[in-house]
Write a protein that holds these residues in place. Sequence first.
Motif, PDB file in Angstrom:
ATOM      1  N   ILE A 205       0.824  -1.208   0.000  1.00 25.88           N
ATOM      2  CA  ILE A 205       0.000   0.000   0.000  1.00 25.88           C
ATOM      3  C   ILE A 205       0.861   1.261   0.000  1.00 25.88           C
ATOM      4  O   ILE A 205       2.009   1.257   0.445  1.00 25.88           O
ATOM      5  CB  ILE A 205      -0.949   0.022   1.226  1.00 25.88           C
ATOM      6  CG1 ILE A 205      -0.170  -0.268   2.513  1.00 25.88           C
ATOM      7  CG2 ILE A 205      -2.088  -0.959   1.060  1.00 25.88           C
ATOM      8  CD1 ILE A 205      -1.001  -0.264   3.781  1.00 25.88           C
ATOM      9  N   ALA A 206       0.267   2.331  -0.499  1.00 19.17           N
ATOM     10  CA  ALA A 206       0.911   3.650  -0.505  1.00 19.17           C
ATOM     11  C   ALA A 206      -0.197   4.694  -0.432  1.00 19.17           C
ATOM     12  O   ALA A 206      -1.374   4.405  -0.701  1.00 19.17           O
ATOM     13  CB  ALA A 206       1.754   3.839  -1.756  1.00 19.17           C
ATOM     14  N   SER A 207       0.163   5.912  -0.091  1.00 26.03           N
ATOM     15  CA  SER A 207      -0.820   6.999  -0.033  1.00 26.03           C
ATOM     16  C   SER A 207      -0.915   7.691  -1.386  1.00 26.03           C
ATOM     17  O   SER A 207       0.047   7.677  -2.180  1.00 26.03           O
ATOM     18  CB  SER A 207      -0.417   8.011   1.036  1.00 26.03           C
ATOM     19  OG  SER A 207       0.753   8.711   0.624  1.00 26.03           O
TER      20      SER A 207
ATOM     21  N   THR B 254      10.592   2.811   1.336  1.00 28.24           N
ATOM     22  CA  THR B 254       9.732   1.764   1.897  1.00 28.24           C
ATOM     23  C   THR B 254       9.728   1.831   3.417  1.00 28.24           C
ATOM     24  O   THR B 254      10.654   2.345   4.051  1.00 28.24           O
ATOM     25  CB  THR B 254      10.201   0.365   1.447  1.00 28.24           C
ATOM     26  OG1 THR B 254      11.584   0.202   1.774  1.00 28.24           O
ATOM     27  CG2 THR B 254       9.999   0.174  -0.035  1.00 28.24           C
ATOM     28  N   ILE B 255       8.667   1.278   3.976  1.00 28.97           N
ATOM     29  CA  ILE B 255       8.483   1.196   5.429  1.00 28.97           C
ATOM     30  C   ILE B 255       8.342  -0.280   5.754  1.00 28.97           C
ATOM     31  O   ILE B 255       7.447  -0.954   5.239  1.00 28.97           O
ATOM     32  CB  ILE B 255       7.223   1.966   5.870  1.00 28.97           C
ATOM     33  CG1 ILE B 255       7.271   3.415   5.370  1.00 28.97           C
ATOM     34  CG2 ILE B 255       7.068   1.915   7.382  1.00 28.97           C
ATOM     35  CD1 ILE B 255       5.937   4.145   5.482  1.00 28.97           C
ATOM     36  N   SER B 256       9.206  -0.803   6.626  1.00 27.21           N
ATOM     37  CA  SER B 256       9.231  -2.242   6.884  1.00 27.21           C
ATOM     38  C   SER B 256       8.990  -2.556   8.360  1.00 27.21           C
ATOM     39  O   SER B 256       9.232  -1.731   9.245  1.00 27.21           O
ATOM     40  CB  SER B 256      10.570  -2.852   6.443  1.00 27.21           C
ATOM     41  OG  SER B 256      10.741  -2.708   5.053  1.00 27.21           O
ATOM     42  N   TYR B 257       8.536  -3.777   8.579  1.00 26.50           N
ATOM     43  CA  TYR B 257       8.178  -4.266   9.919  1.00 26.50           C
ATOM     44  C   TYR B 257       9.371  -5.015  10.508  1.00 26.50           C
ATOM     45  O   TYR B 257       9.789  -6.060   9.996  1.00 26.50           O
ATOM     46  CB  TYR B 257       6.962  -5.178   9.805  1.00 26.50           C
ATOM     47  CG  TYR B 257       6.415  -5.693  11.111  1.00 26.50           C
ATOM     48  CD1 TYR B 257       5.984  -4.826  12.110  1.00 26.50           C
ATOM     49  CD2 TYR B 257       6.313  -7.063  11.335  1.00 26.50           C
ATOM     50  CE1 TYR B 257       5.463  -5.306  13.291  1.00 26.50           C
ATOM     51  CE2 TYR B 257       5.797  -7.561  12.521  1.00 26.50           C
ATOM     52  CZ  TYR B 257       5.369  -6.675  13.491  1.00 26.50           C
ATOM     53  OH  TYR B 257       4.855  -7.157  14.667  1.00 26.50           O
TER      54      TYR B 257
ATOM     55  N   GLY C 161       2.569   9.741   3.599  1.00 31.33           N
ATOM     56  CA  GLY C 161       3.340   9.815   2.358  1.00 31.33           C
ATOM     57  C   GLY C 161       4.821   9.568   2.515  1.00 31.33           C
ATOM     58  O   GLY C 161       5.620   9.936   1.645  1.00 31.33           O
ATOM     59  N   LYS C 162       5.228   8.888   3.607  1.00 30.67           N
ATOM     60  CA  LYS C 162       6.655   8.672   3.863  1.00 30.67           C
ATOM     61  C   LYS C 162       7.217   7.446   3.166  1.00 30.67           C
ATOM     62  O   LYS C 162       8.422   7.205   3.206  1.00 30.67           O
ATOM     63  CB  LYS C 162       6.913   8.561   5.368  1.00 30.67           C
ATOM     64  CG  LYS C 162       6.417   9.761   6.179  1.00 30.67           C
ATOM     65  CD  LYS C 162       6.976  11.060   5.652  1.00 30.67           C
ATOM     66  CE  LYS C 162       6.458  12.244   6.463  1.00 30.67           C
ATOM     67  NZ  LYS C 162       6.806  13.542   5.852  1.00 30.67           N
ATOM     68  N   GLY C 163       6.356   6.634   2.564  1.00 30.65           N
ATOM     69  CA  GLY C 163       6.869   5.465   1.872  1.00 30.65           C
ATOM     70  C   GLY C 163       5.794   4.433   1.596  1.00 30.65           C
ATOM     71  O   GLY C 163       4.631   4.585   1.988  1.00 30.65           O
ATOM     72  N   ILE C 164       6.204   3.360   0.922  1.00 30.71           N
ATOM     73  CA  ILE C 164       5.336   2.221   0.599  1.00 30.71           C
ATOM     74  C   ILE C 164       5.549   1.159   1.674  1.00 30.71           C
ATOM     75  O   ILE C 164       6.675   0.927   2.116  1.00 30.71           O
ATOM     76  CB  ILE C 164       5.698   1.651  -0.782  1.00 30.71           C
ATOM     77  CG1 ILE C 164       5.483   2.713  -1.856  1.00 30.71           C
ATOM     78  CG2 ILE C 164       4.893   0.401  -1.092  1.00 30.71           C
ATOM     79  CD1 ILE C 164       6.018   2.309  -3.220  1.00 30.71           C
ATOM     80  N   THR C 165       4.469   0.500   2.094  1.00 34.92           N
ATOM     81  CA  THR C 165       4.620  -0.558   3.091  1.00 34.92           C
ATOM     82  C   THR C 165       3.836  -1.791   2.664  1.00 34.92           C
ATOM     83  O   THR C 165       3.007  -1.752   1.749  1.00 34.92           O
ATOM     84  CB  THR C 165       4.175  -0.089   4.487  1.00 34.92           C
ATOM     85  OG1 THR C 165       4.628  -1.032   5.462  1.00 34.92           O
ATOM     86  CG2 THR C 165       2.661   0.041   4.586  1.00 34.92           C
ATOM     87  N   GLN C 166       4.121  -2.885   3.347  1.00 24.49           N
ATOM     88  CA  GLN C 166       3.490  -4.172   3.074  1.00 24.49           C
ATOM     89  C   GLN C 166       3.016  -4.762   4.391  1.00 24.49           C
ATOM     90  O   GLN C 166       3.776  -4.797   5.373  1.00 24.49           O
ATOM     91  CB  GLN C 166       4.502  -5.119   2.409  1.00 24.49           C
ATOM     92  CG  GLN C 166       3.964  -6.512   2.139  1.00 24.49           C
ATOM     93  CD  GLN C 166       5.016  -7.405   1.521  1.00 24.49           C
ATOM     94  OE1 GLN C 166       4.809  -7.986   0.471  1.00 24.49           O
ATOM     95  NE2 GLN C 166       6.166  -7.522   2.164  1.00 24.49           N
TER      96      GLN C 166
END
Length: 303
Positions: A175-177, A198-201, A243-248
């Motif tokens: 997902i992304a904004s 990207t934003i990761s867990y 809007g800081k990145g794409i995450t999953q």
Amino acid sequence: MDYERTYDSGLFDGVALFVILIDQGSFTKTALVTGHSTSHISKQLNKLEARVGIRLLNRTTRNLSLTAEGEAFYLRCQKIVDETQQATGALLGLQDEPMGTLKISCPVSLGLSTLRPLISDFMTEYPKIYIELELNDRKVDIISEGFDLAIRASRKLDDSSLVSRRILKSNSMVIASPSYIKKFGAPNHPRELIEHKTISYSNLKQPNVWEFIDLDGSQISVKVDSHILTNSAEMEIAMCIDGKGITQMPSFNLGQEIQQGQLVELFKEYKKQQIEVHLVYPSRKYMPSKVRCFIDYVVNNLA
């Protein structure tokens, strides 16, 4: 073919004492454990040997040792005693009214989105059970930390001596904004993620490696450059909306963000990776009724 079953009313006389005696290694220790005198134990053993017609033990004033026939007999009797104890424990558990404190570990987002209404209804149905719920995205040590059970979400559970039961499946979504897409564009293929923020867990084993199934069915592993690494799904969502990145993440972490237009799903045409949610607990043996009824309640209501 029908046949008439014959019974020996004294079939199990002395069997449990025999098993305990071997386990304890002496008449004295067996007497302490059972509350019987050493002479009573000795008489029961003599009667058992007379009934089976075989010497089971070689015994002196100092030592006990099994004969070859006694060793084979002990191994079978040990199974019988263990299974009888388990059957008795299960029967007592069925008779117990569920009560006491139930300590549960659950990921934060899953707890708030999926578990919260279930626990509320469960406590209404079982008012004598008290819930101690730890919402935490770390992987707890169930036994050493005293949890009755944990709820875990993963593509594949680690091999473990713990018992697991699957209760839910969820799709993994990228997902992304809209603001991020407007500024940086949307990747058309998972491999293009290496060019994006990207934003990761961080609780994953390899948080910077994202797995996909390509359009031809082949597996793709993309090593992303995580601009934000966090152990909080809520922080992932918040940063993604900003809007800081794409995450999953699994779809169960999301509420109405996509429907409300705060987030956009990417790679819709790609087959989704499955995330499974499991109940994990130490053992099926001697399970307290409070644990058993909670497992049954969750399974029945999420089926």
